[in-house]
Design a protein around this motif. Sequence first.
Motif, PDB file in Angstrom:
ATOM      1  N   PHE A   5       0.832  -1.197   0.000  1.00  0.00           N
ATOM      2  CA  PHE A   5       0.000   0.000   0.000  1.00  0.00           C
ATOM      3  C   PHE A   5       0.872   1.254   0.000  1.00  0.00           C
ATOM      4  O   PHE A   5       0.583   2.234  -0.695  1.00  0.00           O
ATOM      5  N   ALA A   6       1.963   1.237   0.765  1.00  0.00           N
ATOM      6  CA  ALA A   6       2.822   2.423   0.847  1.00  0.00           C
ATOM      7  C   ALA A   6       3.409   2.777  -0.509  1.00  0.00           C
ATOM      8  O   ALA A   6       3.548   3.963  -0.845  1.00  0.00           O
TER       9      ALA A   6
ATOM     10  N   ALA B  89       0.651   4.346  -2.570  1.00  0.00           N
ATOM     11  CA  ALA B  89       0.318   5.679  -2.079  1.00  0.00           C
ATOM     12  C   ALA B  89       1.394   6.708  -2.378  1.00  0.00           C
ATOM     13  O   ALA B  89       1.161   7.915  -2.225  1.00  0.00           O
TER      14      ALA B  89
ATOM     15  N   ILE C 107     -10.756   1.313   0.874  1.00  0.00           N
ATOM     16  CA  ILE C 107      -9.418   1.826   0.563  1.00  0.00           C
ATOM     17  C   ILE C 107      -8.913   2.720   1.693  1.00  0.00           C
ATOM     18  O   ILE C 107      -7.747   2.623   2.112  1.00  0.00           O
ATOM     19  N   ASP C 108      -9.778   3.589   2.200  1.00  0.00           N
ATOM     20  CA  ASP C 108      -9.383   4.463   3.300  1.00  0.00           C
ATOM     21  C   ASP C 108      -8.992   3.648   4.531  1.00  0.00           C
ATOM     22  O   ASP C 108      -8.037   3.984   5.247  1.00  0.00           O
TER      23      ASP C 108
ATOM     24  N   ALA D  94      -5.557   2.277   3.957  1.00  0.00           N
ATOM     25  CA  ALA D  94      -4.540   3.314   4.137  1.00  0.00           C
ATOM     26  C   ALA D  94      -4.274   3.566   5.616  1.00  0.00           C
ATOM     27  O   ALA D  94      -3.124   3.771   6.033  1.00  0.00           O
TER      28      ALA D  94
ATOM     29  N   VAL E 152      -0.438   5.328   6.063  1.00  0.00           N
ATOM     30  CA  VAL E 152       0.077   6.166   4.980  1.00  0.00           C
ATOM     31  C   VAL E 152      -0.980   7.199   4.613  1.00  0.00           C
ATOM     32  O   VAL E 152      -2.185   6.996   4.802  1.00  0.00           O
ATOM     33  N   ASP E 153      -0.545   8.323   4.091  1.00  0.00           N
ATOM     34  CA  ASP E 153      -1.428   9.355   3.569  1.00  0.00           C
ATOM     35  C   ASP E 153      -1.509   9.198   2.058  1.00  0.00           C
ATOM     36  O   ASP E 153      -0.497   8.948   1.392  1.00  0.00           O
ATOM     37  N   MET E 154      -2.706   9.361   1.521  1.00  0.00           N
ATOM     38  CA  MET E 154      -2.893   9.234   0.079  1.00  0.00           C
ATOM     39  C   MET E 154      -2.922  10.609  -0.574  1.00  0.00           C
ATOM     40  O   MET E 154      -3.575  11.528  -0.067  1.00  0.00           O
TER      41      MET E 154
END
Length: 313
Positions: free
Chosen positions: A183-184, A187, A204-205, A208, A213-215
């Motif tokens: 995921f990282a 992102a 998905i949120d 994250a 992690v921030d998208m």
Amino acid sequence: MDFKQLKALITVAEVGSVTRAAELLHLVQPAVTRQIRTLEEELGVSLFERTRQGMRPTDAGAIMVERARRALNELERARAEVRPAPGAVTGIVTVGLLESTTDLLAEPLVTTLTRAHPGIDLRLITAYSGHLQQWLDDGDLDLSLLYNMDSTPSLNARPLVREHLWVVAPASAGLRADEPVPFAEAAAHPLVMPASGHSLRVLIDAGAARADVDMNVAAQTNSMRVQKQLVRAGHGWTVLPGVGIADDITDGTLSAAPLTEPDVWRSIVLATPRSGRTPPAVEAVAHELVQQIRSAVAQGSWLTAEVLGTDAD
């Protein structure tokens, strides 16, 4: 209140004109006007207001149009079910399909039912899970695919399949099915995402948050096709269920890999109303839909999917 009045009400609301409604109903204009006026007198409310754009339903009129449409649909359904047809399953069945599943399921379902049950009038509606659930609750659908839900007081939810979410990128990114993407890493790219509040976006949120992690959301849309179009054009990567990207991977227009660290899955159920009798035609369509899904998973057409449940149909 009779059938002709309700038909006139719906037609005027749809076309916005008494004159045009009269043409479609093969009536003279005064007859349609009289039917609407008689209905208004019976109800004690105005059903339409005249605007520059034509006849527009009032708030009361909009309610009546919605209810009248459902009433006429039920009459049409009853007529189809009781029409003599020895040994045949007949009736109108309205099915909700998730947008991501339509390319895989719609044509095979229609083909199978046309051959096995030609007396069934099949109507396919495609939308996102939240809309389909609302229409099912409202009685506008007989059965529907939904995801990530349990049975509710109004609906039975039968688990069918769960599938992995995939990272999707332009073909030039060279993502591979046998090389999952953390995921990282996904992102780190601008992301084309489902609109906030969409059920897929919720998954998905959550992924994250678990990955901490921030998208960087470059664009949001309520259309899976637009998501893929923007990715092809280089606006970013995205996350989609495998069933929605199989053809794009095969024809080389996109590249994709299973999402990992964390893995994110969605489950799909077949939902039906709890109340009322289930007509044989609805049972037949439900059976064929389940078989199509199981076949797609067995043949590998539904990427990284697992069948849930083994109960007999």
